[in-house]
Motif scaffolding. Sequence first.
Motif, PDB file in Angstrom:
ATOM      1  N   SER A 173       6.851  -0.852  55.973  1.00  0.00           N
ATOM      2  CA  SER A 173       7.609   0.076  55.156  1.00  0.00           C
ATOM      3  C   SER A 173       8.574  -0.649  54.240  1.00  0.00           C
TER       4      SER A 173
ATOM      5  N   GLY B   8      11.401   1.257  53.524  1.00  0.00           N
ATOM      6  CA  GLY B   8      12.487   2.226  53.648  1.00  0.00           C
ATOM      7  C   GLY B   8      13.043   2.144  55.048  1.00  0.00           C
TER       8      GLY B   8
ATOM      9  N   HIS C  25       7.587   5.847  52.059  1.00  0.00           N
ATOM     10  CA  HIS C  25       7.718   4.400  52.132  1.00  0.00           C
ATOM     11  C   HIS C  25       6.957   3.783  53.288  1.00  0.00           C
TER      12      HIS C  25
ATOM     13  N   VAL D  87       5.154   1.058  47.077  1.00  0.00           N
ATOM     14  CA  VAL D  87       6.602   0.881  47.150  1.00  0.00           C
ATOM     15  C   VAL D  87       7.188   1.688  46.008  1.00  0.00           C
TER      16      VAL D  87
ATOM     17  N   PHE E 174      14.880   4.614  50.141  1.00  0.00           N
ATOM     18  CA  PHE E 174      14.291   3.310  49.862  1.00  0.00           C
ATOM     19  C   PHE E 174      15.259   2.212  50.282  1.00  0.00           C
TER      20      PHE E 174
END
Lengths: 322, 458
Positions: free
Chosen positions: B144, B146, B161, B178, B185
């Motif tokens: 991820s 995030g 994310h 992304v 984020f």
Amino acid sequence: MNAVIKTPVSDPHSWWGETLRRIARSKLNLFCIAVVLTHMGVAFYGEVEYLRHRIRDTTPAYNQVNLEQRLLAPSLFRARIAGPDGGKPSALRHLVTHPLGTDSLGRDVLQRLVQGARIAFRVGIITSLIAIPIGVILGCLAGYFGGRTDDVIVWVYSTFASIPGLLFILAIAMVVGQGLLGVYLGIGLTTWVGLCRLLRGEVIKHKTLPYVQAARALGLGSARIIFRHILPNVFHIVIVTFSIRFPAAVGTEVILSFLGIGVRGEPSWGIMISNARLQLWQGIWWEITSVTVAIFFLVLAFNILGDALRDALDPRLRDQQG
Amino acid sequence: MLRYILRRVLQMIPTVLGVILVTFILFNVVGGSQARVVLGEHASTRTLEEYDEVRGFNRPLLFGWWTTTRALEDSGFDGGAGVWKGMEGVLYRLPEGSLPGRIGLPPGRSYSVPFALPLRDDTDYRFTLVYRTAPGSESAAVVSSGSPPGPDEPATTSEVHRVALAATHQWKTVHVPVVPGAPGFSPSLHFEVEKTDIEIREVRLRRKMPSPFHSQFIFYLGQIARLDFGESSSTNQKVSHMLREGIVPSLTLTVPIFVVGLVVAVSLSLVCAFFRNRFIDRFFVVLSVGLMSINYLIFIIVGQYLLAFKWEWFPVWGYESWRYLLLPVVIGVVSGLGANVRFYRTVVLDEMYRDYVRTAFAKGVSKRSVLFRHVLKNAMVPILTNVVIAIPFLYTGSLLLESFFGIPGLGYLAINAIHSADIDVIRAIVLIGSILFVVANLITDLSYAVVDPRVKFQ
């Protein structure tokens, strides 16, 4: 008409033998051959010396710093200095130690000059090995096939020809990175145009000659006709071009390494000039004089031999001279 | 005539395009961004990225949606763990046999690599990673960009994310979007490894371009069309401004060299032809071969040392009055003399064996009159070709003379630019020099056509 075809089998001299005989008629040419061979031998010795030190991982004489003996004049121009044991060396001994003097770090000028010859020959030969095949292949293809092939090749070489020479070389050397590879590629990739243009013109003329038509009528392939039949008949152009571009490449290398683009850590002639330049202002004349003389004779010999080769090899001139 | 001009102008276009292509290949494809060289080893990632942004180097070369970014270093792991080195829990494995170098992330923890610079939020990015897992498990990890959803946050906000990696024991490539603009984020690459070991072979971050035509090549063409050659990286001046400043000093040096050199060389070659095979002819031939064999650098160094420094006939260095130009001009003329005299002598002698010359002699015209009124006029054609072709090279100045004598022209500029890897300056000088050459060629051909109508029909 073409001399190669006419050369009868009964001729006691071969083509090359005849050429050599013509060149050897003049004492000046013989002298030039001797100069080139001497430089070549020196360059070979330099190569051996260089490899020997690289394999053993020792500091070669040309990089050996000796601050006690810095800025020694050539042996003919200096008083005898006492050796480490205090005794004065014999006259002969004196003459052969640092015969051309030393530079500001006490490195032997003669040894550095030898390495310079090695790099000059490397540059001359390797750039020729890049430029000549490109020129020969493209020139022959363009001349023989004509049409689209010709258009493309003419386009490529007219593009290359319009880019200012030294700048182009400098830019390539800069982009490829420092070191000799950049110099080889810079000079090699920019100097094939002249040869390509000459060969294209010559091949176009030969294409219509009876011997090529005969070869075609026999059903020979294009590659064979170009490289086995036409190329030997126009090969004198390649040789003359080589003799002209060799000294030019040496001169360019000197300028490149003078500007700091080129060899690092090894003494090339350009680097020697660059070091000697500032010393000249303090009256240290021997380093720059040695390099100048070395370059002068090599380039002069090639210039004169180039003319001699052109006169001896060009079929038209050859027939006239008989 | 009009049709001939038109045809000839059209023929010029491919060559100009060729020159543009060659400079592009040289500086963009082979050379690439010189940010490291120019800004030094200690420059921050952000300044490097800015350097590339200004010069368009952070775009795809020719065509494409995705481009590199310095936010996350490209990692293939054959040479080492890169940014992952020393991170807690990360194992690095050297390449062995057919297996590439890779990092191993043991299960039950999370790993995170922060981005080296903030991502732009006007565009999207994506990770590409090549991974595999130990066999057996269903889901392996979550990758991820995030933060994981907080207890009071709906899981969906950060869903954008997060991508789950399925278990696989074959190497598998996944793309993970992304989206810097979306809420939740965090500027890092984040792995949460669940039950099994995961091995990663390659990680890349790519930025999405607004259109596939936002490429370096189009950027370069745009620069040329606007006649804006960018900005020098060493002086921060506009390149077009620097070129304008440099052209006058260059021309004040090269034009006198050219004109004086031409007049001296042609006169000497006429003298040689007049006294053919006599002492004076032989003397000049030997002299010119000798001059040709002396390296150009030596002329400059020895000339400057002897004439300016030791004997003080000329000023040594600078560009203040016309006296400063005298010595460089003398050196420029002398160094070119050898080759020129030889060339023009051959040209003049070639003419000497023509029928019209024999006729003129047979009529009883004097030798001097034949040479100057008949031969010289006809020899002018090859001489002029040589002259016109040399004119564009006047523009680039004399690289070495200018830097030795401190003349602030284009040659001086070019040498400095090469030393400081100032790509925009060199590229502009090379490009303009080449285009001028092409134009000069065109002018030569057109003036031939005016003089000799046969040319048009070839």
